[in-house]
Each structure stands twice: as C-alpha cells, then as structure tokens.
Design an enzyme around this catalytic site. Sequence first.
Site, short mmCIF file in Angstrom:
data_model
loop_
_atom_site.label_atom_id
_atom_site.label_comp_id
_atom_site.label_asym_id
_atom_site.label_seq_id
_atom_site.Cartn_x
_atom_site.Cartn_y
_atom_site.Cartn_z
N ARG A 1 -17.17 1.67 -0.78
CA ARG A 1 -15.32 2.39 -1.17
C ARG A 1 -16.23 2.98 -2.09
O ARG A 1 -15.53 3.30 -3.33
CB ARG A 1 -15.05 1.13 -1.61
CG ARG A 1 -14.57 -0.30 -0.97
CD ARG A 1 -13.36 -1.12 -1.48
NE ARG A 1 -12.05 -0.41 -1.33
CZ ARG A 1 -10.82 -1.11 -1.23
NH1 ARG A 1 -10.62 -2.28 -1.74
NH2 ARG A 1 -9.60 -0.99 -0.59
N ASP B 1 -7.75 -4.02 7.63
CA ASP B 1 -6.05 -5.03 7.30
C ASP B 1 -5.97 -6.35 7.44
O ASP B 1 -5.47 -7.25 7.48
CB ASP B 1 -5.45 -4.59 6.14
CG ASP B 1 -6.18 -3.21 4.96
OD1 ASP B 1 -4.91 -2.57 4.78
OD2 ASP B 1 -6.69 -3.54 5.14
N ASN C 1 0.80 -1.01 0.17
CA ASN C 1 0.23 0.01 0.27
C ASN C 1 1.13 1.26 -0.15
O ASN C 1 -0.14 2.63 -0.53
CB ASN C 1 -1.09 0.19 0.82
CG ASN C 1 -2.29 -1.36 0.82
OD1 ASN C 1 -2.33 -1.72 -0.50
ND2 ASN C 1 -2.81 -1.36 2.03
N ARG D 1 -2.96 -10.83 -4.58
CA ARG D 1 -2.41 -9.34 -5.19
C ARG D 1 -2.03 -9.32 -4.06
O ARG D 1 -0.69 -7.82 -4.62
CB ARG D 1 -3.89 -8.76 -4.86
CG ARG D 1 -5.26 -9.31 -6.13
CD ARG D 1 -6.59 -9.36 -5.40
NE ARG D 1 -6.22 -7.55 -5.63
CZ ARG D 1 -7.65 -6.76 -6.10
NH1 ARG D 1 -8.42 -7.55 -6.40
NH2 ARG D 1 -7.17 -5.59 -5.88
C1 EPZ Z 1 -6.63 1.85 1.98
O1 EPZ Z 1 -7.95 1.71 1.28
C2 EPZ Z 1 -5.79 0.58 1.49
N1 EPZ Z 1 -5.82 0.36 0.67
C3 EPZ Z 1 -7.04 -0.67 1.96
O2 EPZ Z 1 -5.89 -1.85 2.39
C4 EPZ Z 1 -7.25 -0.37 3.54
O3 EPZ Z 1 -7.62 -1.14 4.13
C5 EPZ Z 1 -7.59 0.80 3.62
O4 EPZ Z 1 -6.36 1.73 3.02
C6 EPZ Z 1 -7.69 1.63 5.39
O5 EPZ Z 1 -6.36 1.76 6.14
C7 EPZ Z 1 -4.63 0.45 -0.41
O6 EPZ Z 1 -3.90 1.33 -0.03
C8 EPZ Z 1 -4.18 0.50 -2.27
P1 EPZ Z 1 -10.18 4.28 2.56
P2 EPZ Z 1 -8.75 2.82 0.88
O7 EPZ Z 1 -10.02 5.57 1.41
O8 EPZ Z 1 -7.97 4.03 0.68
C9 EPZ Z 1 -14.44 5.67 3.65
C10 EPZ Z 1 -5.18 -3.87 1.80
O9 EPZ Z 1 -6.31 -5.34 2.57
N2 EPZ Z 1 -14.27 6.59 2.00
O10 EPZ Z 1 -9.46 4.83 4.10
O11 EPZ Z 1 -9.50 2.86 -0.25
C11 EPZ Z 1 -14.98 3.85 2.93
O12 EPZ Z 1 -15.78 3.73 2.46
C12 EPZ Z 1 -6.35 -3.21 1.22
O13 EPZ Z 1 -4.33 -3.95 1.84
C13 EPZ Z 1 -15.43 7.91 2.00
O14 EPZ Z 1 -16.81 7.38 2.62
O15 EPZ Z 1 -9.28 3.10 1.95
C14 EPZ Z 1 -14.19 3.67 4.25
O16 EPZ Z 1 -15.34 3.49 5.18
C15 EPZ Z 1 -7.78 -3.53 1.48
N3 EPZ Z 1 -15.19 8.10 1.07
C16 EPZ Z 1 -13.08 4.49 4.73
O17 EPZ Z 1 -13.36 5.78 3.82
C17 EPZ Z 1 -14.17 8.75 0.44
O18 EPZ Z 1 -14.57 8.66 -0.72
C18 EPZ Z 1 -11.32 4.04 5.35
O19 EPZ Z 1 -11.11 3.91 3.12
C19 EPZ Z 1 -13.35 7.50 1.24
C20 EPZ Z 1 -13.04 6.42 1.85
#
Ligand code: EPZ
Length: 416
Positions: A121, A305, A23, A397
């Site tokens: 997401r 995670d 990540n 992945r």
């Molecule tokens: C990153 O995803 C990671 N992926 C995820 O890892 C990880 O679980 C996640 O961060 C949380 O730590 C990568 O870095 C590629 P978020 P991301 O935006 O950026 C809400 C793995 O297994 N949200 O922090 O998609 C969303 O619904 C993966 O390696 C909004 O509401 O995570 C969620 O509830 C899985 N609006 C929360 O924030 C937005 O515009 C966390 O999402 C964006 C997010």
Amino acid sequence: MDKFLINGGKSLHGEVVVPRAKNSYLAILSACVLCKGTVTLKECPKFVDIEKMLKILSSLGCEIKKIDRDVVIDCNNISNYNVAKELAKEVRSSIFLLGPIIARLKRAKVSYPGGCDIGLRPIDLHLKGLRTLNVNIDEKFGYIECKTDCLKGQNIHLDYPSVGATENIMMASVYAKGITRIFNPAKEPEIVDLQNFINSMGGKIFGAGSDVIEIVGVDSLHSTTYTPMPDRIIAGTYLIACAGCTGDILIKNVVPCHIASLTTKLRDSGFELIENDDSIRLVSRGKGNSFGKIDTMPYPGFPTDLQPQALVLQTISKGICIVTENLFETRFKHVPELIKMGADIKVKDRSAIVTGINNLYGAEVCATDLRAGASLVIAGLMAKGQTIISDIHNIDRGYENLEDVFKSLGADIKRI
Ligand code: EPZ
C-alpha cells in the site's frame, strides 16, 4: 475479544437495506475539511473506520454533531494541520486528508497511514501528484510534512488509477490557481460521488468516472447537505451469501450497475437475479457453476474488495475457478482459514486455484482483515456444523452489526 458463533446450513430469505458506502463516506469526510461552512451528511453508517475518521476531524478542530443517523460537521475553525500518529495509523483514509488540509492551511503533517494488512500500500502516487501541484514534501521520522505557498493547477498523469491518489489530488486542486487535469484517474463510483459532493458545495469538478478529471480552482466552498452513495461492496457481500446458502433475498438501496461485474458472473453461473432501479433480488435454488475465472481489476472490472467473498462461493461451486488478485500482494489471508473448513484451494503467486467440493465444514477461524472476515462469515453460513470466527473487530470496520443482518434473513449467528 468478541467472536461470531455460526451454525451453518440455513437458507436466507427476506429483505435487507444496504447502508451508505464506507469508501465514499471516508473520502467525503476528508473533503469536509475544505469547507468553511457546515456540512450535513445523511445516514452515516456505524462503521468503526468512520468513527475513527470523525475522531481525526475533531482533532483538527472540526465540530461534529450527530443528529439521528445524520452527522453535522463544522470545519469553520480548523487550525491544526497535524494528524496525530496514533489516529492516522488506524485507517488508510488518513492519507486522504493530506490534500484537503494543504488546500485549506497550506501546511499538513500526517504519519504513514494504516488500514487493512493486504499489501504494501505505497503512497508514491499521492505524493507525486501533490508535488506536481507545487507542494514541498519532506518524509522523515515516519511523518510526511507538506508545505506550499500556492497550489498551482497542473496536468497530472497517474501511472496507476489509484483510488486514494485520485481523491487526494482532486481535493488538493479545489483551491489551486488554474485548472488541474488528472489523466488515468480511478473511475470508481466513489470518485464520482466525491465530485458530486464537492460540486454541491460550489466546487467545479468535471469528468469523474471518465479518463480525465478536470478541477477548476475556486476561492471558497459553501455549506451543503449530502447523501453519499450506497455501499456496493456490502451489497455484493449479501448477494454472494444468499447464492452460497440458497434462498431468496431482496437487497434495497443499491445501484445495480455498480456491481455489474459480480451480478453478470452470478447470472452466468445459474443464479436468478431481478434488478430494479435501486434494488436487486437474488434467488438461489442450489449450487451454481464455477465462475471459471476471477481477475480483480480497477473499476469497472471485478472489485478486489469482493474477491474474498466471491472466492468462498467458488469453494462449493461446480468446477474449478482461477482467482487472480491483481491489486494487492497479500490478499489471500482468508485461504488458509478456508482450508481449515475443508476447501480445496492452491495458491501460486497471485492466483488461487479453487476446486469446488460438496460442502465446507465448520471450524475455528480468524478474521485477518475486513473483507477476509466477511468472506469467513459467508463460509460459516454455508458450512455444515459450527464455525467460530475470532478477531471480528476487523469486520466491524466496514460492516454494521453483520450478525443482525444475517439473523434477520434466517441465519443462526450470534456475537459472543
Ligand atoms: C481504496 O484503497 C479502498 N479503500 C480499498 O478498500 C480498495 O480495495 C482500493 O481502493 C481499490 O479499489 C478506501 O477507499 C478507504 P488504491 P486505496 O490506491 O486508495 C497501488 C476496503 O476493503 N498504489 O487504488 O489504498 C497499490 O499498491 C478497502 O474497503 C501505488 O502503487 O487503493 C495497489 O496495488 C481495502 N501507489 C493499487 O494501487 C500509490 O500511491 C490500488 O490501490 C497508491 C496505490
């Protein structure tokens, strides 16, 4: 389709080296688009998601060379601002490209991203942040089209500390006129790594890891060589596997404070952990006590995670554990698979009540997503009898030949 075949019940002994962080690498690969020079990234892991990201970069016009374990990226002649739909839908990180492409080309077109099926997401925070920086955004026919005549630094308050939105806004602000401040940003170590990477190219970003990140707009970035941080989720996965199987392992190339939320729980439940600067040794002589509660939270809280992996350990711990998944709506897909293996788990809304039993039994199960898949490998290693895991492309992945790692520690596991 490949499967894993595991004969469980072996204890784990030996040393493993943790690869660089998926990540962090994915965000840093997006940030390479900002640079008109050459970027050398050290020790590039062989994760499928990283291969897909490299394919997207070359589709934009970047030149990519692999030299041993390193990857050399030249984004000097990037010209295409459109990320092809069939590539974008493969990975969540394609959405992180919006910011750097707009910063570089003043235009960007990306379809809605893919990624693990663990919840809705949304990307509203990404788009709201970019609009605040003076980007016009059209969302139609499944595409996000962005245009700007000039990116202007602004104060941006995130309703939620989203990792991806924080990264996107940081990258979009690098060439903006003036200063951008992000309030309530994500504080994950990967955000700090991204700041350090961009600053190694001459960027001016301060405060990553704290409550406010400040990005001072610059005119250009120069070439760099950078080694991203180690993968804290893989490190945690290995520790949990050893705790559940009993044994004595030393994991190298880890930043202990990155997974303090996990190691504290492991220590409290009775496992012995010895930490040095860049290594952690875990000794497990038998079952641990239940963690009691696991509440997933943004960093430095317990990482979502590692929730599936930690939940598996709770299925054979002494006592009851209440696991609450606060980040993603449907991140319990590993639970029905674990119940096939004899686990005692009841899911209600966002919580799973796990009652520890003597042991799991091998079964045929399915890896529904990356971390659920990793948790089923741990379950198979711990279980009595044979486990067959299908859909293991989901595990590839974010793990590099996971079967070889556990085989080197004494497990009976093979890819069939
Ligand atoms: C990153 O995803 C990671 N992926 C995820 O890892 C990880 O679980 C996640 O961060 C949380 O730590 C990568 O870095 C590629 P978020 P991301 O935006 O950026 C809400 C793995 O297994 N949200 O922090 O998609 C969303 O619904 C993966 O390696 C909004 O509401 O995570 C969620 O509830 C899985 N609006 C929360 O924030 C937005 O515009 C966390 O999402 C964006 C997010």
